[in-house]
Write an enzyme that holds these catalytic residues in place. Structure first.
Site, PDB file in Angstrom:
ATOM      1  CB  THR A 250     -10.236  -4.489   6.362  1.00 26.35           C
ATOM      2  OG1 THR A 250     -10.186  -4.532   7.797  1.00 26.35           O
ATOM      3  CG2 THR A 250     -10.213  -3.054   5.879  1.00 26.35           C
TER       4      THR A 250
ATOM      5  CG  ASP B 207       6.664 -11.010  12.598  1.00 28.07           C
ATOM      6  OD1 ASP B 207       6.228  -9.861  12.830  1.00 28.07           O
ATOM      7  OD2 ASP B 207       6.471 -11.968  13.368  1.00 28.07           O
TER       8      ASP B 207
ATOM      9  CE  LYS C 173      -3.485   1.001  15.129  1.00 28.22           C
ATOM     10  NZ  LYS C 173      -2.745   0.921  13.869  1.00 28.22           N
TER      11      LYS C 173
ATOM     12  CE1 TYR D 127      -5.348  -1.506  16.612  1.00 27.05           C
ATOM     13  CE2 TYR D 127      -7.167  -0.123  17.322  1.00 27.05           C
ATOM     14  CZ  TYR D 127      -6.391  -0.650  16.307  1.00 27.05           C
ATOM     15  OH  TYR D 127      -6.651  -0.322  14.998  1.00 27.05           O
TER      16      TYR D 127
HETATM   17  N1  LIG Z   1     -10.198  -2.325   9.919  1.00 24.99           N
HETATM   18  C1  LIG Z   1     -10.473  -1.326  10.725  1.00 24.99           C
HETATM   19  O1  LIG Z   1     -11.625  -1.128  11.117  1.00 24.99           O
HETATM   20  C2  LIG Z   1      -9.398  -0.371  11.169  1.00 24.99           C
HETATM   21  C3  LIG Z   1      -9.789   0.803  11.816  1.00 24.99           C
HETATM   22  C4  LIG Z   1      -8.817   1.698  12.238  1.00 24.99           C
HETATM   23  C5  LIG Z   1      -7.477   1.436  12.019  1.00 24.99           C
HETATM   24  N2  LIG Z   1      -7.128   0.291  11.386  1.00 24.99           N
HETATM   25  C6  LIG Z   1      -5.690   0.060  11.197  1.00 24.99           C
HETATM   26  O2  LIG Z   1      -5.431  -0.025   9.813  1.00 24.99           O
HETATM   27  C7  LIG Z   1      -4.326  -0.886   9.592  1.00 24.99           C
HETATM   28  C8  LIG Z   1      -4.702  -1.936   8.562  1.00 24.99           C
HETATM   29  O3  LIG Z   1      -5.828  -2.636   9.062  1.00 24.99           O
HETATM   30  P1  LIG Z   1      -6.711  -3.567   8.117  1.00 24.99           P
HETATM   31  O4  LIG Z   1      -8.096  -3.419   8.595  1.00 24.99           O
HETATM   32  O5  LIG Z   1      -6.373  -3.336   6.703  1.00 24.99           O
HETATM   33  O6  LIG Z   1      -6.173  -4.992   8.633  1.00 24.99           O
HETATM   34  P2  LIG Z   1      -6.072  -6.383   7.848  1.00 24.99           P
HETATM   35  O7  LIG Z   1      -7.077  -6.432   6.783  1.00 24.99           O
HETATM   36  O8  LIG Z   1      -6.073  -7.426   8.911  1.00 24.99           O
HETATM   37  O9  LIG Z   1      -4.607  -6.296   7.203  1.00 24.99           O
HETATM   38  C9  LIG Z   1      -3.485  -6.189   8.050  1.00 24.99           C
HETATM   39  C10 LIG Z   1      -2.222  -6.240   7.244  1.00 24.99           C
HETATM   40  O10 LIG Z   1      -1.107  -6.145   8.128  1.00 24.99           O
HETATM   41  C11 LIG Z   1      -0.268  -7.284   7.951  1.00 24.99           C
HETATM   42  N3  LIG Z   1       0.358  -7.639   9.209  1.00 24.99           N
HETATM   43  C12 LIG Z   1      -0.242  -7.978  10.371  1.00 24.99           C
HETATM   44  N4  LIG Z   1       0.672  -8.311  11.290  1.00 24.99           N
HETATM   45  C13 LIG Z   1       1.886  -8.191  10.703  1.00 24.99           C
HETATM   46  C14 LIG Z   1       3.214  -8.421  11.118  1.00 24.99           C
HETATM   47  N5  LIG Z   1       3.526  -8.849  12.359  1.00 24.99           N
HETATM   48  N6  LIG Z   1       4.226  -8.184  10.240  1.00 24.99           N
HETATM   49  C15 LIG Z   1       3.961  -7.780   8.987  1.00 24.99           C
HETATM   50  N7  LIG Z   1       2.717  -7.540   8.534  1.00 24.99           N
HETATM   51  C16 LIG Z   1       1.695  -7.751   9.374  1.00 24.99           C
HETATM   52  C17 LIG Z   1      -1.216  -8.378   7.428  1.00 24.99           C
HETATM   53  O11 LIG Z   1      -0.574  -9.409   6.713  1.00 24.99           O
HETATM   54  P3  LIG Z   1      -0.055 -10.771   7.431  1.00 24.99           P
HETATM   55  O12 LIG Z   1      -1.116 -11.165   8.408  1.00 24.99           O
HETATM   56  O13 LIG Z   1       0.152 -11.735   6.323  1.00 24.99           O
HETATM   57  O14 LIG Z   1       1.232 -10.401   8.104  1.00 24.99           O
HETATM   58  C18 LIG Z   1      -2.078  -7.538   6.481  1.00 24.99           C
HETATM   59  O15 LIG Z   1      -1.394  -7.290   5.278  1.00 24.99           O
HETATM   60  C19 LIG Z   1      -3.944  -1.461  10.962  1.00 24.99           C
HETATM   61  O16 LIG Z   1      -2.864  -0.719  11.478  1.00 24.99           O
HETATM   62  C20 LIG Z   1      -5.182  -1.224  11.793  1.00 24.99           C
HETATM   63  O17 LIG Z   1      -4.875  -1.080  13.166  1.00 24.99           O
HETATM   64  C21 LIG Z   1      -8.049  -0.623  10.942  1.00 24.99           C
END
Ligand SMILES: NC(=O)c1ccc[n+]([C@@H]2O[C@H](COP(=O)([O-])OP(=O)(O)OC[C@H]3O[C@@H](n4cnc5c(N)ncnc54)[C@H](OP(=O)(O)O)[C@@H]3O)[C@@H](O)[C@H]2O)c1
Length: 254
Positions: free
Chosen positions: A187, A60, A156, A152
Site C-alpha cells: 500500500t 481528520d 496498535k 505505533y
Molecule cells: N501497509 C501495511 O503494511 C500495514 C500493515 C499493518 C497494518 N496496517 C494498518 O492498516 C491501516 C491502513 O494502512 P494502509 O497501508 O492502507 O495505509 P495508507 O495506504 O497510507 O492509507 C491510509 C488511509 O488512512 C487515511 N488517514 C490517515 N490519517 C488520517 C487522519 N488523520 N484522518 C482520516 N484519515 C486518515 C488516509 O487518507 P488521508 O491521508 O487522505 O487522510 C488513507 O485513506 C492502518 O491502520 C495501518 O496502520 C498497515
C-alpha cells in the site's frame, strides 16, 4: 453479509490501501459504502472506482468531533451505520529514546483514540438494531514488539485491547467487534516505509522492498485484497467475536 440485505458500511481510511480494497470488496458485494479520510481528491477518486453507491466524508479523524461529524453525516444521508471498518492509520518510526511526546501523542490519537471514538459513536444504533459489525485494522504490531516503533506498537496493542473489551461487552447482542492484524501490505503506507529505509540506509528501492517482503514467511508483501477478504470473513461470521486475525503469511502465530 454478502447474501443479506445491502448494508450501510463506513470505511475509515477508505481512500487508499487497505481501506480502499475493503471499500471495493463491500461495494462489489452490493453494500453502500461511506469513505472517510482527509484528502477530498483521493476520496473522490476512490469513490469513482466503486461499482455501487458511495458517500465521501472528508474528515481528520484525530479531531475530537470527527466521529460525530462522520456518523452524523451518514445518518443524515442514508441512516445509521451498520458496519464500521476502521482502517485509517499511519506509522512512524523512531528509537524509543528519541520518541518525543508529540510523536507519541500523534500515534495514539490516530491509531487508538480515533478508532475508540468511532466504535463508541457507531455502537448505540447497532445495539438498537440488534445487528452490527465492527472491524478495526490493527497490525502484527498489535501482537508483538519490534524495534523503533514503540508508539505505533503501543497504539496498535491498545486498539486490539479496545476490540477485545468491546467484543466482550456486546457479546450476544447481534453485534461483533474484531480486528485484522496484517504484516507488511503493498500500500502507499508501505511505499513510505520503503522511502524511509532508502533515506536511512542508502539501499535502493528494490532492496528495501525486498527486505520488507522477506518479513513475511511467504516471501512477499500481503496484497490489500487479501486483507479485505479476511475483513469480509469477520463481517460474515457471527461466531467470530473479539478476535484479532493475523494476516502475515505465517510469521506471528497467535
Ligand atoms: N501497509 C501495511 O503494511 C500495514 C500493515 C499493518 C497494518 N496496517 C494498518 O492498516 C491501516 C491502513 O494502512 P494502509 O497501508 O492502507 O495505509 P495508507 O495506504 O497510507 O492509507 C491510509 C488511509 O488512512 C487515511 N488517514 C490517515 N490519517 C488520517 C487522519 N488523520 N484522518 C482520516 N484519515 C486518515 C488516509 O487518507 P488521508 O491521508 O487522505 O487522510 C488513507 O485513506 C492502518 O491502520 C495501518 O496502520 C498497515
Amino acid at each position: 453479509m454478502s447474501a443479506g440485505p445491502s448494508r450501510i458500511c463506513v470505511v475509515t481510511g477508505g481512500s487508499k490501501g487497505i481501506g480502499a480494497a475493503v471499500a471495493a470488496d463491500l461495494s462489489t458485494a452490493g453494500h453502500r459504502v461511506v469513505l472517510a479520510a482527509r484528502d477530498p481528491d483521493a476520496l473522490a477518486s476512490a469513490a469513482r472506482a466503486l461499482p455501487g453507491p458511495s458517500l465521501t466524508v472528508p474528515v481528520d479523524l484525530t479531531a475530537p468531533d470527527a466521529a460525530e461529524t462522520l456518523f452524523g453525516r451518514v445518518e443524515a444521508e442514508w441512516g445509521p451505520a451498520e458496519v464500521l471498518v476502521a482502517a485509517a492509520g499511519a506509522g512512524a518510526s523512531a528509537r524509543l529514546t528519541e520518541t518525543g511526546d508529540e510523536l507519541w501523542e500523534q500515534q495514539l490519537a490516530l491509531n487508538l483514540t480515533a478508532p475508540f471514538r468511532c466504535v463508541r459513536r457507531a455502537l448505540p444504533s447497532m445495539l438498537g438494531a440488534r445487528w452490527g459489525r465492527i472491524v478495526v485494522v490493527t497490525s502484527v504490531a498489535a501482537k508483538v514488539g519490534a524495534p523503533y516503533v514503540a508508539a505505533y506498537t503501543a497504539a496498535k496493542h491498545g486498539a486490539l485491547g479496545l476490540v477485545r473489551a468491546a467484543a466482550a461487552e456486546v457479546a450476544g447482542t447481534g453485534v461483533t467487534v474484531n480486528a485484522v492484524c496484517p504484516g507488511y501490505v503493498d500500500t502507499p503506507m508501505t511505499d513510505a516505509t520503503v522511502a524511509a529505509i532508502v533515506a536511512r540506509t542508502g539501499r535502493d528501492e528494490a532492496q528495501a522492498r525486498a527486505a520488507l517482503a522477506r518479513m513475511q514467511p511467504i516471501g512477499r508483501l500481503i496484497r490489500p485484497e487479501e486483507v479485505a477478504a479476511v475483513v469480509r470473513l469477520l463481517l460474515e461470521q457471527e461466531a467470530l467475536n473479539g478476535q484479532g486475525l493475523t494476516v502475515d503469511g505465517g510469521g506471528v502465530q497467535s
